[in-house]
Motif scaffolding. Structure first.
Motif, mmCIF file in Angstrom:
data_model
loop_
_atom_site.group_PDB
_atom_site.id
_atom_site.type_symbol
_atom_site.label_atom_id
_atom_site.label_comp_id
_atom_site.label_asym_id
_atom_site.label_seq_id
_atom_site.Cartn_x
_atom_site.Cartn_y
_atom_site.Cartn_z
ATOM 1 N N ALA A 185 41.194 42.798 36.754
ATOM 2 C CA ALA A 185 42.004 42.255 35.671
ATOM 3 C C ALA A 185 42.755 43.367 34.957
ATOM 4 O O ALA A 185 43.296 43.166 33.874
ATOM 5 C CB ALA A 185 41.126 41.482 34.694
ATOM 6 N N GLY A 216 44.722 39.985 42.161
ATOM 7 C CA GLY A 216 43.643 39.223 41.553
ATOM 8 C C GLY A 216 42.520 39.022 42.555
ATOM 9 O O GLY A 216 42.728 39.141 43.761
ATOM 10 N N MET A 217 41.304 38.762 42.039
ATOM 11 C CA MET A 217 40.190 38.593 42.964
ATOM 12 C C MET A 217 39.203 37.567 42.434
ATOM 13 O O MET A 217 38.914 37.516 41.240
ATOM 14 C CB MET A 217 39.494 39.940 43.172
ATOM 15 C CG MET A 217 38.457 39.924 44.267
ATOM 16 S SD MET A 217 38.157 41.606 44.841
ATOM 17 C CE MET A 217 36.818 41.342 45.987
ATOM 18 N N PHE A 239 35.350 36.382 43.019
ATOM 19 C CA PHE A 239 34.159 36.979 43.626
ATOM 20 C C PHE A 239 33.156 35.932 44.066
ATOM 21 O O PHE A 239 33.113 34.826 43.521
ATOM 22 C CB PHE A 239 33.482 37.927 42.638
ATOM 23 C CG PHE A 239 34.290 39.138 42.312
ATOM 24 C CD1 PHE A 239 34.123 40.302 43.032
ATOM 25 C CD2 PHE A 239 35.231 39.128 41.292
ATOM 26 C CE1 PHE A 239 34.859 41.427 42.738
ATOM 27 C CE2 PHE A 239 35.975 40.245 40.994
ATOM 28 C CZ PHE A 239 35.787 41.401 41.719
ATOM 29 N N MET A 254 41.860 39.673 20.040
ATOM 30 C CA MET A 254 41.734 38.312 20.555
ATOM 31 C C MET A 254 41.044 37.441 19.502
ATOM 32 O O MET A 254 40.011 37.816 18.973
ATOM 33 C CB MET A 254 40.877 38.359 21.816
ATOM 34 C CG MET A 254 40.819 37.053 22.530
ATOM 35 S SD MET A 254 39.548 37.056 23.804
ATOM 36 C CE MET A 254 39.737 38.657 24.532
ATOM 37 N N PHE A 288 37.284 31.566 27.031
ATOM 38 C CA PHE A 288 38.565 32.065 26.531
ATOM 39 C C PHE A 288 38.647 33.582 26.711
ATOM 40 O O PHE A 288 39.629 34.112 27.234
ATOM 41 C CB PHE A 288 38.715 31.700 25.048
ATOM 42 C CG PHE A 288 40.019 32.165 24.449
ATOM 43 C CD1 PHE A 288 41.126 31.330 24.439
ATOM 44 C CD2 PHE A 288 40.146 33.435 23.923
ATOM 45 C CE1 PHE A 288 42.329 31.759 23.908
ATOM 46 C CE2 PHE A 288 41.349 33.873 23.400
ATOM 47 C CZ PHE A 288 42.448 33.034 23.391
ATOM 48 N N GLU A 289 37.595 34.266 26.289
ATOM 49 C CA GLU A 289 37.599 35.730 26.397
ATOM 50 C C GLU A 289 37.597 36.176 27.847
ATOM 51 O O GLU A 289 38.236 37.173 28.201
ATOM 52 C CB GLU A 289 36.385 36.315 25.668
ATOM 53 C CG GLU A 289 36.446 36.175 24.177
ATOM 54 C CD GLU A 289 35.134 36.512 23.509
ATOM 55 O OE1 GLU A 289 35.151 37.196 22.492
ATOM 56 O OE2 GLU A 289 34.075 36.088 24.030
ATOM 57 N N VAL A 325 29.739 43.855 40.237
ATOM 58 C CA VAL A 325 30.960 43.058 40.340
ATOM 59 C C VAL A 325 31.494 42.657 38.975
ATOM 60 O O VAL A 325 32.684 42.390 38.831
ATOM 61 C CB VAL A 325 30.808 41.783 41.208
ATOM 62 C CG1 VAL A 325 30.487 42.128 42.621
ATOM 63 C CG2 VAL A 325 29.826 40.822 40.617
ATOM 64 N N LEU A 326 30.612 42.624 37.965
ATOM 65 C CA LEU A 326 31.118 42.305 36.632
ATOM 66 C C LEU A 326 32.106 43.373 36.178
ATOM 67 O O LEU A 326 33.085 43.090 35.494
ATOM 68 C CB LEU A 326 29.958 42.193 35.641
ATOM 69 C CG LEU A 326 29.031 41.003 35.861
ATOM 70 C CD1 LEU A 326 27.876 41.048 34.885
ATOM 71 C CD2 LEU A 326 29.802 39.705 35.711
ATOM 72 N N LEU A 347 46.516 36.018 35.289
ATOM 73 C CA LEU A 347 47.192 37.316 35.285
ATOM 74 C C LEU A 347 48.427 37.306 36.189
ATOM 75 O O LEU A 347 49.083 38.324 36.327
ATOM 76 C CB LEU A 347 46.219 38.405 35.742
ATOM 77 C CG LEU A 347 45.168 38.773 34.704
ATOM 78 C CD1 LEU A 347 44.010 39.473 35.365
ATOM 79 C CD2 LEU A 347 45.764 39.646 33.622
ATOM 80 N N GLY A 350 41.112 35.595 28.953
ATOM 81 C CA GLY A 350 42.132 36.282 28.157
ATOM 82 C C GLY A 350 42.010 37.796 28.122
ATOM 83 O O GLY A 350 42.949 38.488 27.713
ATOM 84 N N LEU A 351 40.858 38.333 28.543
ATOM 85 C CA LEU A 351 40.656 39.777 28.373
ATOM 86 C C LEU A 351 41.702 40.603 29.123
ATOM 87 O O LEU A 351 42.270 41.549 28.580
ATOM 88 C CB LEU A 351 39.242 40.161 28.813
ATOM 89 C CG LEU A 351 38.884 41.640 28.647
ATOM 90 C CD1 LEU A 351 39.039 42.088 27.204
ATOM 91 C CD2 LEU A 351 37.462 41.917 29.117
ATOM 92 N N GLY A 352 41.967 40.216 30.363
ATOM 93 C CA GLY A 352 42.948 40.959 31.149
ATOM 94 C C GLY A 352 44.325 40.916 30.500
ATOM 95 O O GLY A 352 45.055 41.909 30.499
ATOM 96 N N ARG A 370 40.741 32.815 35.837
ATOM 97 C CA ARG A 370 40.876 34.166 35.322
ATOM 98 C C ARG A 370 41.833 34.979 36.190
ATOM 99 O O ARG A 370 42.666 35.727 35.700
ATOM 100 C CB ARG A 370 39.497 34.843 35.286
ATOM 101 C CG ARG A 370 39.540 36.273 34.790
ATOM 102 C CD ARG A 370 38.156 36.824 34.599
ATOM 103 N NE ARG A 370 37.437 36.961 35.873
ATOM 104 C CZ ARG A 370 36.166 37.344 35.974
ATOM 105 N NH1 ARG A 370 35.486 37.626 34.884
ATOM 106 N NH2 ARG A 370 35.589 37.440 37.151
ATOM 107 N N ALA A 393 31.235 36.477 38.987
ATOM 108 C CA ALA A 393 31.454 37.658 38.154
ATOM 109 C C ALA A 393 32.078 37.319 36.812
ATOM 110 O O ALA A 393 32.935 38.030 36.320
ATOM 111 C CB ALA A 393 32.308 38.685 38.898
ATOM 112 N N LEU A 394 31.631 36.220 36.214
ATOM 113 C CA LEU A 394 32.083 35.938 34.843
ATOM 114 C C LEU A 394 31.236 36.778 33.896
ATOM 115 O O LEU A 394 30.059 36.988 34.132
ATOM 116 C CB LEU A 394 31.923 34.449 34.524
ATOM 117 C CG LEU A 394 32.774 33.499 35.372
ATOM 118 C CD1 LEU A 394 32.553 32.067 34.908
ATOM 119 C CD2 LEU A 394 34.250 33.861 35.286
#
Lengths: 586, 341, 358
Positions: free
Chosen positions: A490, C83-84, C86, B1, C98-99, A482-483, C155, C102-104, C151, C90-91
């Motif tokens: 995203a 968006g989802m 979980f 970033m 922040f990352e 899931v990660l 988006l 912000g990654l998406g 997260r 799922a971090l």
């Protein structure tokens, strides 16, 4: 449930267009086409592994049933299975390997329990010291112990004789068992200690509440629970001990203790070589190893008894009481026996003009090192070659390992079982056998491989990539899919997922796998001794040829350089890169 | 970033650079030693320690060639050469092993180059091929050596029969005729001179059997063995350089193991091979080789090494190379049987 | 045309039919829940919406754009703009908050300053401002789930999917988070599909509930409808506290609201024109009240208390009346004790007839 349902194509983020289900051959063909397209990269992997791993084994089979004139014949099988000396060698191999495995098991289990569970002082140090022999290699161990326990002049024997014991002859079955046991104990240690770490402490606490004493808890609860890990470790050690060449070659051959590997080596090097007989013995070794793996499968039945608790909890420490210091002493004696004394012995031998068993500190000289660094360019280039080959082999092994791990852990390909099997094969083939098999294979392949550095490189890859695959895969299995799904949601495509999620999370596995393969390539002898070519001499091969020439001074000096190289890499890895350097045990 | 943690990228950069440098280093080292203009490759059974020094001397001799070496046991090398010939992928220009039978077979199969070099005239008959395919580049003698500390002078054996005496049970050793060219030559020669009975008697002492003479040497020097079969140059090296407590005994019969040098017919670099061949067999080359290696040169203008008897004065067994070649396998099997290997 | 349309979707895993024939529609801004026991296909349906799973048959469209059709069309998950959130949050453990958020945005090539602003905005919404530089492992489970929501929100997805987001939280936190999520979703006005097996959670969170069983949607409607008017034994029992008795068709007079169970219990309910096959009389445990027949047409039950369990907000009782076991959830006052004879009333509006099977 949800995590295992990501299909192959999705893994790579390829939008899938599917044909409708239909009946008849047309639909069948479409389905096959679809499977083919989706499986193409996996299929390519299977083909590459087949060429690297299976073909050499087939070459061996071929050699065992064909005469030099090219006819089919069963005479080599008949000769091996019908001649007393070969049957005796088979028996001897097992008679050496089984007690050596038992010794390694006792040492490894004891170390693991004491280091994980008891209140011994200096556990961190003892942990590192228990792994070190793995990196030192049985070959150097045998050389050093040959010096320490030589019947008349060995340092230990002199001490023993002072107190009226001995002499103990290292050139004997017991000597081989002793050295093999010492240097394979790290295998058992690593398996058992990780099992002990993963064991849910509440299981033992429950036993204690039920009134079992610590020893009772160990025998009746802990040991049965870690038995899968222990059995795996013992069988692995048994297979490795059966297939190892260096120790019996050094310590057994002079006194006519012949094992299957020394026969394989001798028969391949006889003139003219008896390749047919060597192939039969090699295949028998592979059969023994395969039998070991089958036994493991049967005994464990795919179960893993270790109950891993979801939350990390500290294990209760068993107080040793009055035994604490004596047991610490016992472990320190093992550190001395496996690491300190052999290294000191090698360094000493490298510093005297001519090692003759006496201690003559006034004679110490750097002559051998001067010879190596100033006048012998062969050694210098061998050092570079070792670094070069080990570095490249480790890098390529890890690339392959990540790829294979992706297939194994992130696809539902029906070919996964086959890949898993093929990656396991090299672990069951002794180094000497693997070298011979690769030589037979590549000499007939019309590519510029034979006689070049490529063959040595292939040998390293085939022989040691399984370590890399295990290192990466064991980490990969723990990464929840899931990660990766989260990044898909995203907006991350396959490459971005690999770069931002999978690879960073695999980093510990990749780093420790790289260091492991690198170190093994630097120290390994059995594979390169048959595969190197002019201009591609590596350090371990030169060390072996020094041994064949009986030049112990140079041998020791080169071994010292090799040990220092490995030490630098390991220290750099653990300090700079924070890599937990240990052979993977899953 | 932007990374909210300021120190994070710095560590990463340091590590990236370290890895980069680590990977680049072997590449650079590799690039530094290219220069393959006139590479000549010799497959040789001369131990790598000596062979590498010889190669360095050749490369420094201004011959405009670069000599590369592959050093291993005679049989290993021959096997490798055979495989290369079979598949048409010969890498060797020159071939030099301590086993005459290899040359007999190679010549029989037409794999050796006939090269009518001026150096042939300097070598005695029996040490050069009449058809100019090989010349004996060095001679190794099978003698025996004793550890002075273990064997007092008056008890020291002088002949092979005394060497085989039963009082040395468990204190002797020799090399393995199955895998060592010199050892097979020794077995064959003594069998020729003394008959198979000698071997049966000696085998009763259950000598320790080693793959090569090196390990044997080591066991002798440290005193684990009192005496052992030995090559003259090894014993010479021990007594010359390091003051090992070793005495070399030249017994009643001495086996002569030739180390012929030949050019391969399909040599990748025949021109370079001839240059190296001529130089190694020249007076200069032979003096160098015998000094580095401690072996006998058969060239007529090279004097014996100081402290060694002249070759001509020694009771050397002469063997017929063809018969030796033909009976090789049977000899090995007999050796295996007699010594219970 | 609805915003999200799912038509006749089928999905098989080998011989296992995960989705048999699922159709539903979601209006813009609506929050719907797929509710069902584990293995009913709700997660598969959600993953098919997300694009993490392909479908074998049927059609999925979002805002007029076809996402999947009959296995021929499959828009990759990363291109759907959905968006989802979980179950396991799922971090990414190796990235800061922040990352993580912000990654998406970074992958969308958003300018740096905008990313920072958007991350701040998302963290404000979920009530964790200022946590940008922390790592997920330093947060509690509830906080992690909020980051996971932030997260997804950052988006600005056209549709948001929730995969049992509360099941890893402990009970009190779960009850609190339900309301928070409901508030956030109402404020954000994002079309959402929520998956859970917890009917209380489903009722709090959603505008509409769809009950799934064995790869099918068996009933859908507002939480109230579903709870009070289940169409089948499965739905009635899944929502808990159901009393179900087979109907004696001979002795009952459905048009007059007179129902007699096969055990002989007489109950009065709403009149029914036609009985379904295999009819069952149904009423909820909460429908029983203390009292006597002051209400017109109400059923009075005399029952013996066989078990009583104090739950704080209610007493869970096992009763026996006319030889039938009845579950009742009674107020804490007056106290009831085991063996006691009590008199209970059941309003006719609470009694209905449903089919035994779907």
């Amino acid at each position: 449930m949800s995590s295992c349902r990501s299909s192959t194509s999705e893994m790579r983020g390829i939008p899938v267009t599917r044909a409708e289900y239909g009946t008849g051959t047309q639909a069948m063909a479409r389905r096959l086409g679809r499977v083919g397209r989706r499986e193409a990269p996996v299929l390519a992997t299977v083909i590459i592994l087949f060429g690297l791993v299976v073909v050499p084994v087939l070459a061996m089979v071929c050699n065992s049933v064909t005469t030099p004139q090219g006819g089919l014949s069963g005479r080599y099988w008949a000769e091996v299975l019908g001649t007393a000396r070969y049957l005796r060698a088979i028996g001897h191999t097992l008679l050496l390997a089984i007690p050596a495995t038992a010794l390694a098991g006792v040492i490894g289990l004891g170390q693991a329990w004491l280091i994980v569970r008891s209140d011994l002082p200096g556990k961190r140090f003892l942990h590192m010291a228990s792994i070190v022999p793995f990196f030192l290699s049985p070959f150097l161990g045998a050389v050093a112990w040959g010096m320490l326990l030589s019947p008349h002049v060995g340092l230990f024997n002199r001490l023993f004789m002072l107190v009226g014991i001995g002499p103990v002859d290292i050139y004997s079955s017991l000597g081989i068992i002793w050295v093999t046991g010492l240097y394979y104990a790290p295998y058992v240690y690593l398996f058992v200690q990780s099992a002990l770490h993963n064991l849910d402490p509440s299981v033992e606490e429950a036993a204690a509440i039920s009134g079992l004493c610590p020893m009772g808890t160990f025998w009746r609860i802990t040991l049965p629970l870690i038995s899968p890990a222990l059995i795996s470790a013992l069988l692995l050690t048994l297979v490795a001990a059966t297939g190892q060449f260096a120790v019996p070659a050094l310590l057994g051959a002079p006194v006519r203790i012949r094992t299957m590997t020394t026969y394989i080596y001798d028969l391949s090097n006889m003139f003219p070589p008896r390749f047919g007989l060597a192939a039969v013995l090699s295949l028998l070794l592979v059969v023994i190893a395969a039998a070991g793996l089958v036994v493991q499968k049967i005994l464990l039945g795919g179960r893993s008894f270790v109950t891993v608790s979801a939350r990390a909890r500290k294990h209760t420490v068993v107080p040793l009481g009055r035994l604490r210091l004596p047991l610490f002493g016992v472990l320190m004696v093992f550190v001395l026996a496996t690491t300190v004394l052999p290294i000191v012995m090698l360094f000493y031998a490298s510093l005297v003009p001519h090692y003759d068993g006496s201690l003559a500190f006034h004679l110490l000289t750097f002559a051998h090192y001067r010879e190596i660094f100033l006048s012998n360019h062969l050694v210098e280039s061998a050092v570079w070659n070792s670094l070069w080959f080990a570095g490249i082999s480790a890098t390529v092994s890890l690339l392959l390992a990540v790829w294979i791990s992706l297939i194994m852990n992130r696809t539902r390909s029906p070919l996964r079982g086959l890949i898993d099997f093929m990656v396991t094969i090299p672990a069951a083939i002794p180094g000497v056998t693997l070298g011979v098999a690769l030589l037979w294979t590549w000499i007939d392949v019309p590519l510029p491989v034979y006689g070049t550095g490529w063959l040595l490189f292939i040998g390293y890859i085939v022989g040691f990539m399984p370590f890399a695959v295990r290192a990466v895969s064991s980490v990969h299995r723990q990464i929840d899919v899931v990660l990766e799904d989260a990044l898909r949601m995203a907006g991350g495509n396959a490459l971005q997922r690999l770069r931002h999620v999978t690879l960073p999370l695999l980093k510990p596995g990749i780093a420790s796998g790289w260091v492991l393969v690198f170190v093994i390539c630097v120290r390994e002898l059995d594979v390169p001794v048959l595969l190197y070519s002019p201009g591609n001499e590596v350090l371990s091969v030169l060390i072996f040829s020094r041994w064949e020439d009986g030049d112990y001074g140079m041998l020791a000096a080169m071994a010292a350089i090799q040990i220092m190289l490995i030490t630098v890499v390991l220290i750099a890895a653990s300090c700079l890169f924070r890599v937990e350097v240990a052979p993977p045990t899953s | 970033m932007t990374d909210p943690l300021p120190d994070h990228p710095t560590r990463r950069q340091v590590l990236t650079h370290a890895v980069g440098a680590g990977l680049a280093l072997p590449f650079l080292a590799r690039g530094a030693r290219a220069a393959d203009a006139g590479v000549v490759t010799v497959y040789s059974s001369v131990p790598s320690l000596y062979l590498s020094r010889i190669a360095e001397r050749v490369n420094a001799a201004g011959l405009d060639v670069q000599l590369r070496i592959l050093s291993a046991g005679s049989f290993q090398i021959y096997q490798r050469l055979r495989s290369e010939l079979r598949t048409g992928r010969l890498k060797a220009d020159l071939f030099q092993v301590s086993d005459i039978s290899s040359f007999v077979e190679l010549k029989r199969d037409g794999a050796l180059m006939s090269y009518d070099s001026g150096v042939y005239a300097h070598y005695p008959e029996g040490h050069r091929d009449p058809d100019c395919t090989w010349v004996n580049s060095r001679s190794i003698l099978n003698i025996f050596a004793c550890n002075r500390n273990e064997v007092p002078d008056r008890e020291m054996p002088r002949t092979w029969d005394e060497y085989a005496d039963s009082r040395w049970v468990g204190r002797e050793g020799n090399s393995d005729a199955r895998v060592d060219g010199g050892a097979l030559n020794w077995y064959y020669s003594l069998r020729l001179a003394k008959g198979v009975g000698f071997w049966k008697k000696y085998a009763k002492n259950r000598p320790e059997i080693f793959r090569g003479h090196g390990a044997l040497t080591n066991r002798l020097v440290v005193g684990e063995l009192a005496l052992c079969e030995q090559l003259d140059y090894v014993a010479y090296a021990m007594t010359r350089g390091a003051d090992a407590p070793v005495v070399a005994v030249y017994p009643d019969v001495v086996a002569n193991c030739m180390t012929p040098l030949a050019i391969m017919k399909q040599a990748p670099n025949p021109r370079g091979a001839k240059i190296v061949f001529d130089w190694l067999l020249s007076r200069e080359g032979q003096v160098m080789l015998s000094h580095i290696n401690g072996t006998y040169s058969l060239r007529d203008d090279v004097p014996p090494l100081p402290g060694k008897p002249a070759f001509a004065t020694l009771p050397v067994v002469r063997i017929d190379p063809v018969d030796y070649t033909n009976s090789r396998e049977a000899m090995q099997d007999e050796f295996m049987q007699i010594f219970d290997l | 045309m609805s915003f999200l349309e799912v038509e006749n979707v089928r999905k098989d895993f080998g011989d296992y039919h995960a989705l048999r024939d699922v159709s539903f529609a979601v209006e813009k801004g609506e929050v719907v829940t797929l509710l069902g026991p584990s293995g009913c296909g709700k997660t598969t349906m959600l993953r098919a919406l997300a694009g993490l799973e392909t479908i074998d048959r049927g059609r999925i469209a979002l805002g007029g754009r076809e996402l999947a059709h009959d296995g021929r069309v499959h828009l990759a998950a990363e291109k759907r703009g959905i968006g989802m959130v979980f179950q396991s949050y799922a971090l990414w453990p190796h990235k800061t908050i922040f990352e993580n958020i912000g990654l998406g945005l970074r992958l969308k090539k958003m300018p740096q300053a905008d990313i920072a602003a958007r991350v701040r905005w998302a963290l404000d919404i979920v009530g964790l401002p200022g946590s940008e530089s922390r790592f997920p492992s330093s947060l509690s489970g509830g906080q992690q789930q909020r980051i996971s929501l932030a997260r997804a929100l950052a988006l600005e997805p056209t549709c948001l999917l929730f995969d049992e987001p509360m099941s890893n939280l402990d009970v009190s936190l779960r009850e609190k988070m339900r309301f928070e999520i409901r508030t956030i979703m109402n404020d954000a006005g994002i079309t959402s599909v929520y998956v859970t097996h917890d009917h209380e959670e489903a009722m709090v969170v959603s505008d509409r509930i769809m009950i799934m069983q064995s790869g099918r949607i068996v009933q859908q409607g507002s939480p109230r409808e579903i709870y009070l008017r289940p169409k089948s034994r499965f739905v009635a029992e899944f929502l808990g506290g159901a009393n179900l008795f087979p109907l004696d068709v001979e002795r009952s007079v459905p048009v007059e609201g007179q129902f007699v169970t096969t055990g002989g219990l007489m109950l009065r309910g709403s009149p029914v024109e036609a009985l379904p096959p295999d009819p069952l009389v149904f009423f909820r445990a909460e429908a029983l009240r203390h009292g006597s027949a002051e209400e017109e047409g109400a059923t009075v039950l005399r029952a013996t208390v066989e078990s009583a369990c104090f739950l704080g907000g209610a007493i869970q009782c096992g009763l026996r009346a006319s030889g039938m076991a009845i579950a009742a959830s009674l107020p804490v006052v007056p106290e009831v004790s085991v063996g006691e004879q009590i008199e209970l009333v059941l309003s006719p509006q609470s009694v209905s007839v449903i089919a035994d099977c779907h």
